[in-house]
Design an enzyme around this catalytic site. Sequence first.
Site, PDB file in Angstrom:
ATOM      1  N   LYS A 287     104.744 -15.910  56.298  1.00 48.27           N
ATOM      2  CA  LYS A 287     104.007 -17.651  55.663  1.00 48.27           C
ATOM      3  C   LYS A 287     104.005 -17.195  58.163  1.00 48.27           C
ATOM      4  CE  LYS A 287     107.452 -20.123  53.110  1.00 48.27           C
ATOM      5  NZ  LYS A 287     105.782 -20.372  52.803  1.00 48.27           N
TER       6      LYS A 287
ATOM      7  N   ASP B 125     100.519 -17.519  51.449  1.00 47.62           N
ATOM      8  CA  ASP B 125     100.811 -17.744  52.722  1.00 47.62           C
ATOM      9  C   ASP B 125      99.432 -16.757  53.981  1.00 47.62           C
ATOM     10  OD1 ASP B 125     102.466 -19.010  52.537  1.00 47.62           O
ATOM     11  OD2 ASP B 125     103.864 -17.109  52.337  1.00 47.62           O
TER      12      ASP B 125
ATOM     13  N   LYS C 125      98.891 -24.979  52.400  1.00 46.40           N
ATOM     14  CA  LYS C 125      99.110 -23.655  51.812  1.00 46.40           C
ATOM     15  C   LYS C 125     100.157 -25.152  51.189  1.00 46.40           C
ATOM     16  CE  LYS C 125     102.252 -20.488  49.715  1.00 46.40           C
ATOM     17  NZ  LYS C 125     103.459 -20.795  49.935  1.00 46.40           N
TER      18      LYS C 125
ATOM     19  N   GLY D 216     104.227 -19.057  42.464  1.00 42.18           N
ATOM     20  CA  GLY D 216     105.466 -17.971  42.005  1.00 42.18           C
ATOM     21  C   GLY D 216     106.246 -17.853  40.800  1.00 42.18           C
TER      22      GLY D 216
ATOM     23  N   GLY E 214     104.735 -22.384  45.539  1.00 44.64           N
ATOM     24  CA  GLY E 214     105.086 -22.598  44.371  1.00 44.64           C
ATOM     25  C   GLY E 214     106.623 -23.044  44.734  1.00 44.64           C
TER      26      GLY E 214
END
Length: 278
Positions: free
Chosen positions: A233, A174, A20, A55, A23
């Site tokens: 996360k 996440d 992952k 984001g 942003g």
Amino acid sequence: MLASGLHYAAAWRGRTVVVKYGGSVLDAGDAGTVIEDLVLLKGAGVNPVLVHGGGPEITRMLDRLGKETLFVQGLRVTDAETMEIVEMVLAGRANKALVTMISMAGGSAVGLSGKDAGLLQASRLQAPEGLGFVGEVVGVRGAIIQTISDAGHIPVVASVGIGEGGESLNLNADHAAGALAAALGASKLVILTDVPGVMRTGPGEPEMLSTLSVGEVRQLMADGIVSRGMIPKVEACLNALAGGVPSAHIIGTSTPHALLIELFTEAGIGTMITTQAG
Ligand SMILES: Nc1ncnc2c1ncn2[C@@H]1O[C@H](COP(=O)(O)OP(=O)(O)OP(=O)(O)O)[C@@H](O)[C@H]1O
Ligand SMILES: [Mg+2]
């Protein structure tokens, strides 16, 4: 050092690693070595799957259109119009930017959102109230990922899900990565971010916690040491572990080749969360 790296590389061949990429890291306009690492991993026979958010770019686009962004408990209030922008930015610009970066680095990527081939089935979050088109993953149809990986491409997944009525739902990237890792039977989940790992601020210098058990993570959340952006996360890591993924990691992108170091060295880097006590 080199020999053990090659041993690790051989051991990872054919395995799936869900990565992952946030942003905020994308926003810096400098992907550092992350893209290069993904391409090198693919070349070494590993199957990386990239999941991304976006984001800051969504907020910027909403600003340009004169739409205010509201957050409730860290989640973006997403009305129908905001969802349109979210999907345009995530599945459009952000996704294609990553696909292009991989291509420029000598790899090949296929970009998709959770709507493609029904990849991320979602339902609307019930709490907190009034979030609009914000969803959580309730099912994964992961076959398309295998197909893309087997054909030699790196799948790049934008965190938009498909609701029961076919509507687009805004997913936390996440959480989406954690759910995908579990469903794909990934050997590892790696969440890249702008801090070196899970930190604890004590009386002195902030300390990076290199290994955490599930219990320790829960305690850090209860104590408020893990807060804000770190909460989804660690939740994603716990979900992945509960879903059978052997190890989950939160690592910083400021160290060059952090991803390769995590996979191909004994010590690894950042924070590792495991079901083992310790
Ligand atoms: N215990 C903790 N250790 C480390 N970081 C923490 C901790 N608690 C909260 N944080 C915050 O979590 C942030 C990382 O999450 P954040 O959501 O900002 O990044 P991202 O998910 O990588 O990017 P984005 O959400 O913009 O896509 C850190 O920058 C830090 O401010
Ligand atoms: Mg975040």
